[in-house]
Design a protein around this motif. Sequence first.
Motif, short mmCIF file in Angstrom:
data_model
loop_
_atom_site.label_atom_id
_atom_site.label_comp_id
_atom_site.label_asym_id
_atom_site.label_seq_id
_atom_site.Cartn_x
_atom_site.Cartn_y
_atom_site.Cartn_z
N TYR A 197 39.54 48.38 47.61
CA TYR A 197 40.31 47.70 46.85
C TYR A 197 42.01 47.59 47.30
O TYR A 197 42.63 47.10 46.59
CB TYR A 197 40.43 48.35 45.46
CG TYR A 197 38.84 48.15 44.84
CD1 TYR A 197 38.49 47.38 44.32
CD2 TYR A 197 37.99 49.11 44.96
CE1 TYR A 197 37.28 47.00 43.56
CE2 TYR A 197 36.90 49.27 44.24
CZ TYR A 197 36.45 48.11 43.62
OH TYR A 197 35.34 48.14 43.15
N GLN A 198 41.97 48.12 48.54
CA GLN A 198 43.51 48.40 49.08
C GLN A 198 44.27 46.91 49.18
O GLN A 198 45.32 47.12 48.80
CB GLN A 198 43.41 49.05 50.53
CG GLN A 198 44.74 49.38 51.11
CD GLN A 198 45.66 48.27 51.42
OE1 GLN A 198 45.23 47.38 52.04
NE2 GLN A 198 46.98 48.81 51.35
N PRO A 199 43.76 45.79 49.67
CA PRO A 199 44.43 44.61 49.41
C PRO A 199 44.98 44.31 47.97
O PRO A 199 45.96 43.50 47.98
CB PRO A 199 43.69 43.46 50.01
CG PRO A 199 42.58 44.40 50.79
CD PRO A 199 42.56 45.58 50.10
N HIS A 200 44.43 44.60 46.98
CA HIS A 200 44.64 44.29 45.34
C HIS A 200 45.72 45.33 44.84
O HIS A 200 46.26 44.82 43.56
CB HIS A 200 43.64 44.13 44.95
CG HIS A 200 42.34 43.19 45.64
ND1 HIS A 200 42.75 41.61 45.56
CD2 HIS A 200 41.35 43.35 46.25
CE1 HIS A 200 41.63 41.24 46.16
NE2 HIS A 200 40.63 42.40 46.67
N LEU A 214 49.66 46.64 40.94
CA LEU A 214 50.59 47.30 40.24
C LEU A 214 51.68 46.38 39.83
O LEU A 214 52.68 46.88 38.78
CB LEU A 214 51.15 48.18 41.25
CG LEU A 214 52.01 49.56 40.91
CD1 LEU A 214 51.09 50.43 40.26
CD2 LEU A 214 52.39 50.27 42.15
N GLU A 215 52.07 45.29 40.08
CA GLU A 215 53.21 44.30 39.80
C GLU A 215 52.96 43.55 38.81
O GLU A 215 53.92 42.84 38.29
CB GLU A 215 53.56 43.76 41.28
CG GLU A 215 54.19 44.50 42.30
CD GLU A 215 54.22 43.70 43.42
OE1 GLU A 215 53.90 42.31 43.61
OE2 GLU A 215 54.64 44.19 44.48
N ILE A 232 43.89 45.72 33.39
CA ILE A 232 43.73 44.71 34.12
C ILE A 232 42.06 44.52 34.45
O ILE A 232 41.61 45.38 34.86
CB ILE A 232 44.48 44.50 35.79
CG1 ILE A 232 45.89 44.72 35.40
CG2 ILE A 232 44.11 43.54 36.52
CD1 ILE A 232 46.81 45.11 36.61
N TRP A 233 41.61 43.25 34.29
CA TRP A 233 40.11 43.06 34.64
C TRP A 233 40.10 42.28 36.07
O TRP A 233 40.61 41.08 36.07
CB TRP A 233 39.66 42.21 33.51
CG TRP A 233 39.27 42.93 32.29
CD1 TRP A 233 40.73 43.20 31.24
CD2 TRP A 233 38.40 43.32 31.41
NE1 TRP A 233 40.30 44.04 30.27
CE2 TRP A 233 38.80 44.15 30.43
CE3 TRP A 233 37.08 43.59 31.95
CZ2 TRP A 233 38.07 44.73 29.28
CZ3 TRP A 233 36.28 44.18 31.07
CH2 TRP A 233 36.65 44.68 29.76
N GLU A 234 39.56 42.91 36.81
CA GLU A 234 39.28 42.41 38.20
C GLU A 234 38.40 40.81 38.01
O GLU A 234 37.41 40.88 37.28
CB GLU A 234 38.37 43.20 39.09
CG GLU A 234 38.16 42.69 40.50
CD GLU A 234 37.44 43.39 41.52
OE1 GLU A 234 37.40 43.11 42.61
OE2 GLU A 234 36.52 44.03 40.96
N GLY A 235 39.05 39.96 38.84
CA GLY A 235 38.38 38.56 38.79
C GLY A 235 38.58 37.76 37.27
O GLY A 235 38.05 37.03 37.13
#
Length: 564
Positions: free
Chosen positions: A546-549, A554-555, A561-564
């Motif tokens: 999940y690092q790229p997201h 955070l911003e 937050i719901w992924e996708g």
Amino acid sequence: MNTLRSDFQKGRTLLDYFYYWERQQPKKVYLRQPEGDRYRDYTWREVGKQARVLATYLNSLGLPPKSNIGLLSKNCAHWIIADLAILLSGHVSVPFYPTLTAGQLRQVLDHSDCSVLFVGKLDKWPEMKAGVSPHIHRITFPPQTGETMPPDPDATPWNDILEHYEPMTDNPQPHSEDLFTIIYTSGTTGSPKGVKMPYRAMISAIDATLPQMRVNVPDPRFFSYLPLCHVAERNLVEALSLITGGTVYFVESMATFARNLAAARPTHFLGVPRIWLKFQQNILKKIPQEKLDRLLKIPLVSSLIKRRLRMALGLNNARLILTGAAPTPIPIIQWFRQLGIHIQEAYGMTENLGVVSVMPAHAIKDGTVGLPYPGIQLRFDPLTSELLTRSDWTMRGYFREPDMTATTLDTDGWLHTGDVGSLDEDGYLTITGRVKEIYKTTKGEYVAPAEIETGFAENNYVDQICVAVQELPQPIALIVLSETGMQADKEDVSQSLEETLRSLNPQLHTYQRVKKAVIVKDPWTVDNDMMTPSLKIRRKIIESRYQPHLQPWLERDETVIWEG
């Protein structure tokens, strides 16, 4: 009733216990293998006969003395029979996780230098087989009812060996310094390591732990479902059943887990945090928390409810209920205690046979992992608070890894556990995290994610959690929803998580406070490599996934937050 003789409890190997029960109660059922609605039973005499025939066969192969022999299978009766056969033949048992990929299997087989491999109950053997070198001699377990695993034409079938060889008649006595087993760790971080354990270590660990293990309960019964190649299951199920002369019931599959457990009604049961969470969620699906709270306040009804719930789980006869392998959140332990299910936390690691401390049954101190066993010494690194242990059951070292051994086991015999902890004034041990899992935020503060994750334990919408910290200014909670959470209204889930954060964050230092809760789409499983076979999360792999997201999440403005 099997009662362990008082003069038989010191300085004996597992083979000594096996010889005793094989002679003392040959007709009693030792292993019970479920096959649909029926069981295939193996008496002590039958187990002894098959193990002794297999030992004869192994000795006929002309292997060098004390060769490493692999064992690859899910839990079943033949797993324990094969393990006994390896020990009877004077060789070293090297069990592997049955969920390995072909590449992972090739790595541990090459590293362990196994010349023979027992192959048993597996889901993906055709794919895994590519990881087995042609020079390794394979022995295949008999097929079980409903099993889809295709036969292996290049292997020697178990039943053919039983037909053509005679059982060995002597009772070999290994030397205490001989290797008993090499246990490969599940590889939470890095590659699996082969932990070398001599017979002396197992003898010492047995002698230290027996007083806490309720070995003289009537009709001891064990339920085997966690990987037998893991030190905890091997201790509580295989070793303790051999010591007590008890009966082992196996799980047929995870789909039949509840039915198999209810049939076994074990006297000794080991759970891991994920199992306890599943138990809780299943109960709350039938009786919502508010209704359960009301019922438990009515004296007569309370007793009836507790008894029925313990019966439904299959734990009504349990006399020793342990949890281990990973920290179990205090709220979960307390929740079960209200139902009359008293869970004792145990702590240890493969390198010390899982034997460091256990919660006393009648002196529970929540937030700790209990009192150290007699015979183990503890101390803490003055700079990092890392726990060091020393005992007669510490590993001999890592197989073929002298540099790694020197890093973990110092010249004075102290094992560097990698866990951070402390002892309180009453001698109870507390573990607060891993030295390597204390991360620095971009603000320069150090955070232990495991401590924060326990704050989500009372939220029934949460199944799995991983708090990400590294390279972030504030922690983010990555969450996999429970079955209850997946069925709930999306707005209710978000509101519930926001309430959890409002309750949790004020208890934390400013730099520890969770900024966002992200509900991810896909569960973390053994198959997708997000969990170890012993059901612990692989933190680094999850964070990498999940690092790229993380920074973009955070911003964002919303807290949940719901992924996708």
